[in-house]
Scaffold this motif. Structure first.
Motif, PDB file in Angstrom:
ATOM      1  N   VAL A   7      62.952  -8.052  62.924  1.00 21.77           N
ATOM      2  CA  VAL A   7      62.415  -7.568  64.126  1.00 21.77           C
ATOM      3  C   VAL A   7      60.901  -7.836  64.167  1.00 21.77           C
ATOM      4  CG1 VAL A   7      61.958  -5.489  65.547  1.00 21.77           C
ATOM      5  CG2 VAL A   7      63.988  -5.759  64.315  1.00 21.77           C
ATOM      6  N   TYR A   8      60.269  -8.283  65.035  1.00 21.19           N
ATOM      7  CA  TYR A   8      58.937  -8.662  65.519  1.00 21.19           C
ATOM      8  C   TYR A   8      58.430  -6.990  65.918  1.00 21.19           C
ATOM      9  CZ  TYR A   8      59.123 -13.590  64.869  1.00 21.19           C
ATOM     10  OH  TYR A   8      59.244 -14.810  64.341  1.00 21.19           O
ATOM     11  N   LEU A   9      57.254  -6.738  65.416  1.00 26.02           N
ATOM     12  CA  LEU A   9      56.811  -5.331  65.634  1.00 26.02           C
ATOM     13  C   LEU A   9      55.557  -5.559  66.349  1.00 26.02           C
ATOM     14  CD1 LEU A   9      56.737  -3.354  62.128  1.00 26.02           C
ATOM     15  CD2 LEU A   9      58.556  -3.332  63.925  1.00 26.02           C
ATOM     16  N   GLU A  10      55.414  -4.873  67.458  1.00 24.43           N
ATOM     17  CA  GLU A  10      54.376  -5.100  68.422  1.00 24.43           C
ATOM     18  C   GLU A  10      52.794  -4.542  67.758  1.00 24.43           C
ATOM     19  OE1 GLU A  10      54.824  -3.576  72.492  1.00 24.43           O
ATOM     20  OE2 GLU A  10      56.832  -3.820  72.492  1.00 24.43           O
ATOM     21  N   GLU A  11      51.807  -5.509  67.824  1.00 21.68           N
ATOM     22  CA  GLU A  11      50.704  -5.424  67.145  1.00 21.68           C
ATOM     23  C   GLU A  11      49.806  -4.001  67.897  1.00 21.68           C
ATOM     24  OE1 GLU A  11      48.309  -8.056  65.771  1.00 21.68           O
ATOM     25  OE2 GLU A  11      50.256  -9.385  65.055  1.00 21.68           O
ATOM     26  N   PHE A  14      51.391   2.044  67.233  1.00 21.55           N
ATOM     27  CA  PHE A  14      51.111   2.687  66.046  1.00 21.55           C
ATOM     28  C   PHE A  14      52.106   2.218  65.239  1.00 21.55           C
ATOM     29  CE2 PHE A  14      49.116   5.877  69.147  1.00 21.55           C
ATOM     30  CZ  PHE A  14      47.640   5.701  68.329  1.00 21.55           C
ATOM     31  N   VAL A  15      52.247   2.154  63.814  1.00 17.06           N
ATOM     32  CA  VAL A  15      52.989   1.841  63.032  1.00 17.06           C
ATOM     33  C   VAL A  15      54.383   2.660  62.979  1.00 17.06           C
ATOM     34  CG1 VAL A  15      53.683   1.447  60.348  1.00 17.06           C
ATOM     35  CG2 VAL A  15      51.289   0.802  61.271  1.00 17.06           C
ATOM     36  N   TYR A  16      54.561   3.988  63.131  1.00 16.71           N
ATOM     37  CA  TYR A  16      55.570   4.846  62.983  1.00 16.71           C
ATOM     38  C   TYR A  16      56.078   4.553  64.364  1.00 16.71           C
ATOM     39  CZ  TYR A  16      53.733   8.352  65.907  1.00 16.71           C
ATOM     40  OH  TYR A  16      53.167   9.154  67.035  1.00 16.71           O
ATOM     41  N   LYS A  17      55.690   4.227  65.494  1.00 10.94           N
ATOM     42  CA  LYS A  17      56.328   4.322  66.655  1.00 10.94           C
ATOM     43  C   LYS A  17      57.129   2.604  66.631  1.00 10.94           C
ATOM     44  CE  LYS A  17      55.645   7.399  69.509  1.00 10.94           C
ATOM     45  NZ  LYS A  17      56.528   8.226  70.079  1.00 10.94           N
ATOM     46  N   ALA A  18      56.070   1.521  66.211  1.00 12.43           N
ATOM     47  CA  ALA A  18      56.827   0.258  65.839  1.00 12.43           C
ATOM     48  C   ALA A  18      57.934   0.270  65.108  1.00 12.43           C
ATOM     49  CB  ALA A  18      55.622  -0.561  65.727  1.00 12.43           C
ATOM     50  N   LEU A  19      57.916   0.832  64.063  1.00 11.42           N
ATOM     51  CA  LEU A  19      59.247   1.037  63.270  1.00 11.42           C
ATOM     52  C   LEU A  19      60.521   1.517  63.868  1.00 11.42           C
ATOM     53  CD1 LEU A  19      57.762   2.355  59.939  1.00 11.42           C
ATOM     54  CD2 LEU A  19      58.519   0.117  60.263  1.00 11.42           C
ATOM     55  N   GLN A  20      60.273   2.242  65.036  1.00  9.45           N
ATOM     56  CA  GLN A  20      61.322   2.648  65.756  1.00  9.45           C
ATOM     57  C   GLN A  20      62.055   1.417  66.488  1.00  9.45           C
ATOM     58  OE1 GLN A  20      60.424   6.178  68.078  1.00  9.45           O
ATOM     59  NE2 GLN A  20      58.833   6.851  66.759  1.00  9.45           N
ATOM     60  N   LEU A  56      55.220  -1.810  53.210  1.00 11.85           N
ATOM     61  CA  LEU A  56      56.011  -1.438  54.422  1.00 11.85           C
ATOM     62  C   LEU A  56      57.687  -2.179  54.676  1.00 11.85           C
ATOM     63  CD1 LEU A  56      55.397   0.709  56.577  1.00 11.85           C
ATOM     64  CD2 LEU A  56      54.942  -1.401  58.345  1.00 11.85           C
ATOM     65  N   ALA A  57      57.448  -3.319  54.324  1.00 11.38           N
ATOM     66  CA  ALA A  57      58.735  -4.211  54.336  1.00 11.38           C
ATOM     67  C   ALA A  57      59.622  -3.655  53.238  1.00 11.38           C
ATOM     68  CB  ALA A  57      58.650  -5.585  54.282  1.00 11.38           C
ATOM     69  N   LYS A  58      58.944  -3.381  51.916  1.00 10.65           N
ATOM     70  CA  LYS A  58      59.836  -3.199  50.926  1.00 10.65           C
ATOM     71  C   LYS A  58      60.431  -1.488  51.147  1.00 10.65           C
ATOM     72  CE  LYS A  58      57.487  -5.654  47.317  1.00 10.65           C
ATOM     73  NZ  LYS A  58      56.488  -5.537  46.193  1.00 10.65           N
ATOM     74  N   GLU A  59      59.479  -0.607  51.756  1.00  6.70           N
ATOM     75  CA  GLU A  59      60.366   0.774  52.066  1.00  6.70           C
ATOM     76  C   GLU A  59      61.253   0.421  53.141  1.00  6.70           C
ATOM     77  OE1 GLU A  59      59.655   3.781  50.828  1.00  6.70           O
ATOM     78  OE2 GLU A  59      58.358   2.842  49.470  1.00  6.70           O
ATOM     79  N   VAL A  60      61.293  -0.421  54.147  1.00  4.62           N
ATOM     80  CA  VAL A  60      62.127  -0.557  55.104  1.00  4.62           C
ATOM     81  C   VAL A  60      63.612  -1.118  54.437  1.00  4.62           C
ATOM     82  CG1 VAL A  60      62.886  -1.835  57.363  1.00  4.62           C
ATOM     83  CG2 VAL A  60      60.549  -0.512  57.081  1.00  4.62           C
ATOM     84  N   ASP A  61      63.373  -1.912  53.538  1.00  2.00           N
ATOM     85  CA  ASP A  61      64.328  -2.513  53.059  1.00  2.00           C
ATOM     86  C   ASP A  61      65.308  -1.608  52.184  1.00  2.00           C
ATOM     87  OD1 ASP A  61      64.048  -4.911  53.816  1.00  2.00           O
ATOM     88  OD2 ASP A  61      63.017  -5.666  52.314  1.00  2.00           O
ATOM     89  N   LYS A  62      64.840  -0.529  51.523  1.00  4.07           N
ATOM     90  CA  LYS A  62      65.334   0.439  50.810  1.00  4.07           C
ATOM     91  C   LYS A  62      66.381   1.329  51.973  1.00  4.07           C
ATOM     92  CE  LYS A  62      61.742   1.321  47.510  1.00  4.07           C
ATOM     93  NZ  LYS A  62      60.626   2.424  47.091  1.00  4.07           N
ATOM     94  N   GLU A  67      69.437  -2.349  61.408  1.00  4.30           N
ATOM     95  CA  GLU A  67      69.854  -3.688  62.048  1.00  4.30           C
ATOM     96  C   GLU A  67      71.437  -4.006  61.828  1.00  4.30           C
ATOM     97  OE1 GLU A  67      68.286  -5.452  64.406  1.00  4.30           O
ATOM     98  OE2 GLU A  67      66.963  -3.604  64.726  1.00  4.30           O
ATOM     99  N   THR A  68      71.334  -5.235  61.043  1.00  2.00           N
ATOM    100  CA  THR A  68      72.800  -5.932  61.157  1.00  2.00           C
ATOM    101  C   THR A  68      73.785  -5.227  60.549  1.00  2.00           C
ATOM    102  OG1 THR A  68      71.813  -7.316  59.394  1.00  2.00           O
ATOM    103  CG2 THR A  68      71.918  -8.129  61.540  1.00  2.00           C
TER     104      THR A  68
END
Length: 119
Positions: A7-11, A14-20, A56-62, A67-68
């Motif tokens: 997923v592309y996060l909008e620049e 805010f980070v916590y909102k983009a992660l949603q 951030l990517a490592k934390e999301v992968d945990k 997603e899929t």
């Protein structure tokens, strides 16, 4: 642009909102991930460094189901309901609401729109 979990996060967000924008992550998980990475709630995606992005990517992968994986799990659950011939499974195959909504007046959207061909 930051690319995490397909997923592309909008620049500008805010980070916590983009992660949603990642399916399976809500506001609470987004805030927890930011806290674990040491990011404040006022940090925007565009101002992240490469190191912060990779952390951030490592934390999301945990996280188990995002997603899929989450989509596949939901589809498997529906297939299981159909296979065991449960009431909810029949409603899914007939393309009708399966959570107790009325169908006389309501539920027209579900009837008209073919939900089975999504995703």
């Amino acid at each position: 642009m930051v690319y995490i979990a397909n997923v592309y996060l909008e620049e500008k967000k805010f980070v916590y909102k983009a992660l949603q924008d990642i399916r399976g992550i809500g506001e609470r998980k987004g805030r927890e991930i930011c806290a674990r990475c040491g990011l404040g709630l006022d940090v925007k995606v565009g101002s992240l460094t490469y190191k912060e992005t990779s952390l951030l990517a490592k934390e999301v992968d945990k996280i188990d189901k995002i997603e899929t994986k989450l989509t596949r799990k939901v589809q498997e659950d529906i297939k299981r309901l159909v296979r065991i011939k449960a009431y909810r499974g029949r409603r899914h195959t007939q393309n009708l609401p399966c959570r107790g909504q009325r169908t006389h007046r309501n539920g027209q959207t579900r009837k008209k729109f073919d939900w089975r061909n999504m995703g």
